[in-house]
Design a protein around this motif. Structure first.
Motif, PDB file in Angstrom:
ATOM      1  N   LYS A  55       0.858  -1.187   0.000  1.00 54.87           N
ATOM      2  CA  LYS A  55       0.000   0.000   0.000  1.00 54.87           C
ATOM      3  C   LYS A  55       0.890   1.232   0.000  1.00 54.87           C
ATOM      4  O   LYS A  55       1.689   1.432   0.905  1.00 54.87           O
ATOM      5  N   ASN A  90      -3.044   0.445  -8.058  1.00 58.79           N
ATOM      6  CA  ASN A  90      -4.209   1.288  -7.805  1.00 58.79           C
ATOM      7  C   ASN A  90      -3.757   2.742  -7.697  1.00 58.79           C
ATOM      8  O   ASN A  90      -3.013   3.097  -6.791  1.00 58.79           O
ATOM      9  N   TYR A 112      -7.035   0.803 -11.288  1.00 61.44           N
ATOM     10  CA  TYR A 112      -7.990   0.594 -10.201  1.00 61.44           C
ATOM     11  C   TYR A 112      -8.149  -0.902  -9.978  1.00 61.44           C
ATOM     12  O   TYR A 112      -8.501  -1.649 -10.889  1.00 61.44           O
ATOM     13  N   LYS A 113      -7.833  -1.339  -8.774  1.00 51.88           N
ATOM     14  CA  LYS A 113      -7.942  -2.744  -8.387  1.00 51.88           C
ATOM     15  C   LYS A 113      -7.212  -3.662  -9.356  1.00 51.88           C
ATOM     16  O   LYS A 113      -7.716  -4.711  -9.772  1.00 51.88           O
ATOM     17  N   ASP A 135      -4.047  -2.495  -1.292  1.00 54.50           N
ATOM     18  CA  ASP A 135      -4.515  -3.864  -1.054  1.00 54.50           C
ATOM     19  C   ASP A 135      -3.828  -4.871  -1.972  1.00 54.50           C
ATOM     20  O   ASP A 135      -4.471  -5.744  -2.573  1.00 54.50           O
ATOM     21  N   LYS A 174      -2.644  -4.521  -4.866  1.00 50.65           N
ATOM     22  CA  LYS A 174      -2.951  -4.376  -6.283  1.00 50.65           C
ATOM     23  C   LYS A 174      -2.539  -2.991  -6.780  1.00 50.65           C
ATOM     24  O   LYS A 174      -2.534  -2.025  -6.018  1.00 50.65           O
ATOM     25  N   ASP A 208     -11.109  -1.667 -17.269  1.00 53.15           N
ATOM     26  CA  ASP A 208     -10.764  -3.077 -17.047  1.00 53.15           C
ATOM     27  C   ASP A 208      -9.746  -3.576 -18.072  1.00 53.15           C
ATOM     28  O   ASP A 208      -9.910  -4.640 -18.683  1.00 53.15           O
TER      29      ASP A 208
END
Length: 211
Positions: free
Chosen positions: A105, A128, A146-147, A124, A126, A170
């Motif tokens: 993080k 981001n 994002y994620k 988390d 990932k 995505d």
């Protein structure tokens, strides 16, 4: 100090062992610089070298070798990965950056076995936030994640000289954007799942166009 009802005394140069800590034996070797080497769990073959707190949790700089052979080198706080550190997996992956409560993080760099590189923000474990991907073939992407996926604004450049700048969703080209091919033709308009879709302007190398 006391642990699980036992009182254990030692000096800084003495090797001691403590029985029935977290239902396994821990053996400690204490060095004159204050570091401690130990086997956290003999059955699972988890090893740790570094500093501890009085609750017998890794605290400060240390090296943790896990059951699967992965390794962490860096800061701990009350048993958790916290602060700057480096993580090596048995698959050949490498991460260096910031950890909070055991997860990546903050800022960090990730390199996979194919030598693809990510530099940027993490949340988390990932990708981001704002980041940059550099691929082994020389292509690159700079933009928002994002994620773990490309989402939002970004620019992708390929080694043949073509590029795209605009919206992603995505990991796919979705929304409004400009794609320029290596022959200098380009399309400015709407995209859906990496395909031109909807209203837009296509300009050919000879400057003729289709709208």
């Amino acid at each position: 100090y006391s642990k699980n009802g036992q009182t254990v005394a030692y000096d800084r140069f003495q090797e001691v062992s403590i029985v029935s800590v977290n239902e396994s034996e821990i053996s400690l070797s204490i060095y004159n610089d204050g570091t401690v080497s130990s086997i956290l769990n003999k059955d699972k073959k988890i090893a740790y070298l570094g500093f501890w707190n009085y609750q017998l949790k890794p605290n400060g700089m240390g090296i943790l070798i896990k059951t699967d052979g992965s390794r962490y080198e860096g800061n701990f706080s009350n048993g958790q990965l916290n602060g700057r550190g480096r993580y090596f997996t048995v698959k050949g992956e490498y991460f260096e950056g910031e950890f909070q409560q055991g997860i990546a993080k903050g800022k960090g760099i990730f390199i996979n076995p194919e030598n693809n590189i990510y530099i940027g923000d993490w949340m988390d474990d990932k990708t981001n936030g704002l980041g940059e991907e550099r691929f082994a073939d020389g292509s690159m992407f700079i933009g928002n994640f994002y994620k773990g996926k490309k989402n939002g604004k970004g620019k992708y450049e390929w080694t043949d000289g073509s590029s795209y700048e605009g919206d992603f969703k995505d990991d796919n080209i979705n929304g409004q954007g400009l794609y320029i091919w290596s022959d200098n033709s380009y399309y400015q308009g709407t995209w859906k799942n990496n395909m031109m879709n909807g209203k837009g302007l296509f300009v050919f190398p000879d400057k003729t166009y289709y709208e």
